[in-house]
Design a protein around this motif. Sequence first.
Motif, PDB file in Angstrom:
ATOM      1  N   VAL A  59       0.816  -1.210   0.000  1.00  0.00           N
ATOM      2  CA  VAL A  59       0.000   0.000   0.000  1.00  0.00           C
ATOM      3  C   VAL A  59       0.853   1.265   0.000  1.00  0.00           C
ATOM      4  CG1 VAL A  59      -1.819   1.243   1.195  1.00  0.00           C
ATOM      5  CG2 VAL A  59      -1.807  -1.241   1.233  1.00  0.00           C
TER       6      VAL A  59
ATOM      7  N   PHE B 130       2.616   3.925  -3.473  1.00  0.00           N
ATOM      8  CA  PHE B 130       2.202   5.310  -3.659  1.00  0.00           C
ATOM      9  C   PHE B 130       3.394   6.252  -3.531  1.00  0.00           C
ATOM     10  CE2 PHE B 130       0.271   9.347  -2.066  1.00  0.00           C
ATOM     11  CZ  PHE B 130      -0.162   9.749  -3.309  1.00  0.00           C
TER      12      PHE B 130
ATOM     13  N   GLY C  72      -3.114  10.318  -5.849  1.00  0.00           N
ATOM     14  CA  GLY C  72      -3.298  10.126  -4.413  1.00  0.00           C
ATOM     15  C   GLY C  72      -4.743   9.870  -4.062  1.00  0.00           C
ATOM     16  N   MET C  73      -5.644  10.613  -4.712  1.00  0.00           N
ATOM     17  CA  MET C  73      -7.058  10.411  -4.405  1.00  0.00           C
ATOM     18  C   MET C  73      -7.511   9.022  -4.854  1.00  0.00           C
ATOM     19  SD  MET C  73      -8.530  14.262  -4.924  1.00  0.00           S
ATOM     20  CE  MET C  73     -10.233  13.843  -4.911  1.00  0.00           C
TER      21      MET C  73
ATOM     22  N   TRP D  88      -5.621   6.412  -5.003  1.00  0.00           N
ATOM     23  CA  TRP D  88      -4.980   5.479  -4.060  1.00  0.00           C
ATOM     24  C   TRP D  88      -5.770   5.375  -2.755  1.00  0.00           C
ATOM     25  CZ3 TRP D  88      -2.053   7.406   0.357  1.00  0.00           C
ATOM     26  CH2 TRP D  88      -1.284   6.440   0.999  1.00  0.00           C
ATOM     27  N   LEU D  89      -6.134   6.561  -2.238  1.00  0.00           N
ATOM     28  CA  LEU D  89      -6.877   6.572  -0.978  1.00  0.00           C
ATOM     29  C   LEU D  89      -8.244   5.930  -1.168  1.00  0.00           C
ATOM     30  CD1 LEU D  89      -6.169   7.687   1.806  1.00  0.00           C
ATOM     31  CD2 LEU D  89      -7.490   9.708   1.252  1.00  0.00           C
ATOM     32  N   LEU D  90      -8.843   6.235  -2.315  1.00  0.00           N
ATOM     33  CA  LEU D  90     -10.162   5.669  -2.601  1.00  0.00           C
ATOM     34  C   LEU D  90     -10.091   4.143  -2.668  1.00  0.00           C
ATOM     35  CD1 LEU D  90     -13.088   6.135  -3.348  1.00  0.00           C
ATOM     36  CD2 LEU D  90     -12.401   6.218  -5.735  1.00  0.00           C
TER      37      LEU D  90
ATOM     38  N   MET E 236      -8.140   2.282  -1.106  1.00  0.00           N
ATOM     39  CA  MET E 236      -8.058   1.759   0.257  1.00  0.00           C
ATOM     40  C   MET E 236      -9.417   1.797   0.928  1.00  0.00           C
ATOM     41  SD  MET E 236      -5.862   0.546   2.176  1.00  0.00           S
ATOM     42  CE  MET E 236      -5.597   0.111   3.859  1.00  0.00           C
ATOM     43  N   LEU E 237     -10.132   2.914   0.748  1.00  0.00           N
ATOM     44  CA  LEU E 237     -11.418   3.088   1.430  1.00  0.00           C
ATOM     45  C   LEU E 237     -12.481   2.149   0.876  1.00  0.00           C
ATOM     46  CD1 LEU E 237     -11.640   6.965   1.728  1.00  0.00           C
ATOM     47  CD2 LEU E 237     -11.629   5.356   3.612  1.00  0.00           C
TER      48      LEU E 237
ATOM     49  N   ILE F 170     -17.865  10.416  -4.772  1.00  0.00           N
ATOM     50  CA  ILE F 170     -17.422   9.198  -4.090  1.00  0.00           C
ATOM     51  C   ILE F 170     -18.275   8.926  -2.851  1.00  0.00           C
ATOM     52  CG2 ILE F 170     -15.514   8.272  -2.720  1.00  0.00           C
ATOM     53  CD1 ILE F 170     -13.676   9.724  -4.781  1.00  0.00           C
TER      54      ILE F 170
ATOM     55  N   PHE G  90     -15.783   8.697   5.174  1.00  0.00           N
ATOM     56  CA  PHE G  90     -15.482   8.200   3.831  1.00  0.00           C
ATOM     57  C   PHE G  90     -14.986   9.318   2.915  1.00  0.00           C
ATOM     58  CE2 PHE G  90     -16.236   6.074  -0.185  1.00  0.00           C
ATOM     59  CZ  PHE G  90     -15.752   4.806   0.100  1.00  0.00           C
TER      60      PHE G  90
ATOM     61  N   ILE H 203     -11.055  11.843   1.665  1.00  0.00           N
ATOM     62  CA  ILE H 203     -10.549  12.105   0.319  1.00  0.00           C
ATOM     63  C   ILE H 203     -10.528  13.607   0.045  1.00  0.00           C
ATOM     64  CG2 ILE H 203     -11.075  11.779  -2.122  1.00  0.00           C
ATOM     65  CD1 ILE H 203     -11.672   8.990  -1.582  1.00  0.00           C
TER      66      ILE H 203
ATOM     67  N   PHE I  35      -7.664  15.094   1.901  1.00  0.00           N
ATOM     68  CA  PHE I  35      -6.406  14.683   1.267  1.00  0.00           C
ATOM     69  C   PHE I  35      -6.131  15.567   0.050  1.00  0.00           C
ATOM     70  CE2 PHE I  35      -3.934  11.423  -1.260  1.00  0.00           C
ATOM     71  CZ  PHE I  35      -2.857  11.384  -0.406  1.00  0.00           C
ATOM     72  N   GLY I  36      -7.156  15.775  -0.757  1.00  0.00           N
ATOM     73  CA  GLY I  36      -6.992  16.643  -1.926  1.00  0.00           C
ATOM     74  C   GLY I  36      -6.662  18.068  -1.516  1.00  0.00           C
TER      75      GLY I  36
ATOM     76  N   PHE J  80      -3.035  18.761  -0.737  1.00  0.00           N
ATOM     77  CA  PHE J  80      -2.167  19.015  -1.892  1.00  0.00           C
ATOM     78  C   PHE J  80      -2.357  20.439  -2.400  1.00  0.00           C
ATOM     79  CE2 PHE J  80      -1.987  14.418  -2.105  1.00  0.00           C
ATOM     80  CZ  PHE J  80      -0.688  14.211  -2.519  1.00  0.00           C
TER      81      PHE J  80
ATOM     82  N   SER K 292       0.812  11.197   3.382  1.00  0.00           N
ATOM     83  CA  SER K 292       0.167  10.027   2.794  1.00  0.00           C
ATOM     84  C   SER K 292       0.122   8.878   3.788  1.00  0.00           C
ATOM     85  CB  SER K 292       0.915   9.571   1.552  1.00  0.00           C
ATOM     86  OG  SER K 292       0.967  10.611   0.644  1.00  0.00           O
TER      87      SER K 292
ATOM     88  N   ILE L  62      -3.257   7.138   4.964  1.00  0.00           N
ATOM     89  CA  ILE L  62      -3.555   5.732   4.693  1.00  0.00           C
ATOM     90  C   ILE L  62      -3.833   5.012   6.005  1.00  0.00           C
ATOM     91  CG2 ILE L  62      -1.332   4.508   4.753  1.00  0.00           C
ATOM     92  CD1 ILE L  62      -3.858   4.305   1.917  1.00  0.00           C
TER      93      ILE L  62
ATOM     94  N   ALA M 105      -7.329   5.686   6.576  1.00  0.00           N
ATOM     95  CA  ALA M 105      -8.226   4.902   5.728  1.00  0.00           C
ATOM     96  C   ALA M 105      -8.242   3.442   6.151  1.00  0.00           C
ATOM     97  CB  ALA M 105      -7.781   5.015   4.266  1.00  0.00           C
ATOM     98  N   ALA M 106      -7.130   2.987   6.727  1.00  0.00           N
ATOM     99  CA  ALA M 106      -7.051   1.575   7.069  1.00  0.00           C
ATOM    100  C   ALA M 106      -7.687   1.260   8.415  1.00  0.00           C
ATOM    101  CB  ALA M 106      -5.586   1.134   7.081  1.00  0.00           C
TER     102      ALA M 106
END
Lengths: 291, 211, 253
Positions: free
Chosen positions: B46, B50, B149-150, B152-154, B156-157, C31, C62, C66, C69-70, C73, C181, C185, C188-189
Amino acid sequence: MYNIELRNISKCYKNGVVALDNISFNVKNGVFGLLGHNGAGKTTLLKALVTVLKPDSGSIKVCGYDLKSQGDEVRKRIGYLPQELSMYPSLSVFDFVNYMAQIKGVYDKNQVNIALQQVEMLEFSKRKIGQLSGGMKRRVGIAQALVGNPEILVLDEPTSGLDPEERVRFRGILSRFAKDDKTIILSTHIIEDVYQVCEELAVLRKGRLFYAGASADLINHVEGKIKVIKIDNENQLFDIQKQAVVISTTYASKGLTVRIVDKNMNFPGAESVSATLEDAYVYCMGGKNDA
Amino acid sequence: MKQIKSELMILGINPILILAFLVVVFTLIAIFAGEMLNLSLIGFEVIFPFIAAIFIGEWGKIKADDNYDMIAAQGKSLISWVLYRSVTVFATVTFFVVLCMAIVFHIRSEIPLQEMILIYLSPAFMLSTLTVLCNLIFTHEHVSTLVCGMIWLLAMLSKSMLRYPMTEYIYLFIRYSGDRNGIWLINKSVIIAICAVIWTGICLVYGKKNR
Amino acid sequence: MRKLLSVIYYEYVMQLKRIATWGVLAASVVITLLDGFPSEKNLARIEFLLQPSYFIYRSLSFGALIATFGLMFLLSNRMAIDHKTGMKQLIMASPITKLQYIFGKLLGGFIYTYTVFSLFLALNTLVFYVSVPIDIALTDCLVPFSKALIINVLPVSIFISFISVALPAIVDVRLFYVLASVLFILNAASPDSADKMPFYLITSGDLKKLIWQHPKFPYINTDGIQANLLFLIGCGLISAVPLFLRRKLWRND
Ligand SMILES: Nc1ncnc2c1ncn2[C@@H]1O[C@H](COP(=O)(O)OP(=O)(O)OP(=O)(O)O)[C@@H](O)[C@H]1O
Ligand SMILES: [Mg+2]
C-alpha cells in the motif's frame, strides 16, 4: 540633499561570489540609470536598495531614512519591479494590481485604474495574468510599481520584452514621473533607454562601481575619438583590434565597416564621427587594459 | 546510459535523502512495532507503491516541467524522454524499496522476499503508470500526485467493493485485504497487463506525435 | 489589520479560482454518494442510512478523508508559489510585516479549507435530503449538519490548512507528501468501530461520534474526543510555529 545615498555597500553571496564590492554613489531627483554586463551586480544592488537583501556592510539612506533602522519608512515610499516576476497566473490584471496596492496600504481602486491606464492595460484589466503575453506582463509589473504614486521607483530591467512603441511610451511615463520631484532608478541593457531619459547613470563592472555621474560626462570620455573605417577583409580587422578598441563591425556587400575608439590617435586619417552613449559604454566595458 | 545519468543528475540529492530517511524510519518501525501489524503488507503493497507514484509525479514531471516546451520542441523523441525520466525515477525508488524489504525480511520474516517484490511491483507499476499519464496531461505542478493520491486513498477506502464478483481480480491491495480466494497472483498479473495496455497506448499516441 | 485582510482575501479568492479545488470537491462528493446515496440497494446494505445524522457521520469517515487529502495538496504550494513567481521579493519590498504575511497565508488557507469542507458536507446533505425515500424534517438534517460544522469541520480545517501551508515551507514538499500520505492511509485503514478510536484519525476520529452514535454503544468517550481534538488543533498550531521562527523566510531587518 540626495534622495538615495549608498555608502560602501558590499555583498558576498554564500557561494563566495562577490556581487557588490564597496559601492558608493548618490542619486538625486530624476531618472538614474544602472548599467553593467550580465552578472555585474545590478539586481543585487537594487534588491539591497528595496530592503529585500541585506548587504554585508555599508549603509543606505533613502529619502533621509536609514535602511537598517527605518526600513518600514523606506518601504512605504518605494515602488519596485523585480527582474523576474511571473505574478499569480489565476488573478485578473486588475485584481493583481489591486492586491499589491492593498499590500502597500492603498485602498482606492481608482489608483489601480490610473496605474493601469498609464501602461495602457486598462482594456485588459479583466484578463487573467496567465493569459497575457510576455510584454503585457511586464506592463502589469510596471503598473503595480507605479500604483500609489511612490516617491522612489526601483525598476529592474523594466523595458525587457516591451515593444518599441511601448518603450517610447514608457520613457514618457518616466519623464512625467520624474518631473514631480521623484526619483527613478532603473537597470537596463538598452543604452537607448538610458540615453533618452537618464541624466545620471552608474556603470557596474564585476561588482565594482566603474562610473557614476552625468551621462554627458561619460560621453566626454570618448568624444572626438570615435572613428569609422572601411576595410576589405577580416584580416585587417585583427590589425585594427591591436591598435584600438573596436565598438562594432557591420558587414556590407563589399568589405566591412568598423567603428572604433581611437584612443592613441593611431588612425589620424580615418573619418571622425560624434560619440554616442553606446560608444562610451562599450568602450568602458570593453577596454579592459586601460580601465 | 548517458541520458539516465543526466536524469539522475536532474533528480539531485533530495529524493535519495528522503528515500534513505524512509528506509531508516521503516526499519525502526519494523523493529519496534508489535506483532499485531502486518507491516510487510501495508508497507509494501500500500504505502511504498504510492511513494513511488509521488516520486514520479514530483520528480518525473513532464508537462509541468518548466523546460517542457523547450524539450518537446527540440528533443529527438518525446516518448523516449518520458520513458527515460519515468524509468529512472521508478528504478531509483524501487532500489530503495527492495533494500527496505530485505531489512524488514531480515527482522520480521513475515513474507519471503521474492513474494514481497511481487506484491510491491504490481500496485507500484499501476499507480506510477497512472501518474505518468497525469504527468502527460496536467500542466500544473503537484496535480498528478493529487489525482493519483485520491485514487490510491479511494482504493483503500473501498475495500467493501470486494463484495462484488470479479473486483478481486483488479483490486490494487488484494493481499492486504485478505485475498480470501487465494487469487493474488492472478490479480497481480491482471494489473500488470492493464499497465502494459496503458503504456502501449501512451507509446502509440506520443510516439507518433514527435515524428 | 487591513493589509492582513487583503492577504487573506486574495489567498482565499486565488484558491477558490483553481479548477482543481472544484475537481476535488466534485470527486469527493461523488465518491461519498456512490458509497452512501440512499438508494434501495444501499439502504438494504447499510443499516442506519435512513438517519440523516448517520449519513453525515458516514460521509465524515469516507468522502471527507478524500476531500481533505486533496485539499492538503492544493494548500501545499501556498508559500512556495511566492518564491517561484518572484512575488516574494515584491511582497518583502512592500510595507507589510512578516506576521501579516504569514497569518494572511495561514488564515486564508483555513477559511478556504473550511469553505470547501462545509460545501462538501452541505452538498452531500442536500442530495441526501432530496432523495431519501421517506419523509424527513429539514431540521433533522440541519441539526447534525450544523453540529458537524463546529465539531468536525472546524478542527479538521485548522489541522489540514495549517500543516499544509506551514510544513512545506520548512521541509521539502515531497517529504511532506510522503508523511501526509502515511497518515492518511493509516486513517483509511482504521476500521470503524464503536470502541475508542486512535487519536490520529483526522475526519473519522472520536469527535465524529458526537454527531451520531451506534444505538448499542450509546456512551461518549470523553478521553478519545479530547485526544482527537487535541491532536487536530495541537498539530495544526504547532506546525505553524517554525514559520514564525524561521528567519530565512523573510527579509532580515
Ligand atoms: N542567490 C544568489 N546566490 C549566489 N550568487 C548569486 C545569487 N544571485 C546572484 N548571484 C551572483 O551574483 C552576481 C551578480 O548577480 P546579479 O543578479 O546582481 O547581476 P545583474 O547585474 O543583475 O545581471 P543581469 O544583467 O544578468 O541581470 C552574479 O555573479 C551572480 O551569479
Ligand atoms: Mg539583473
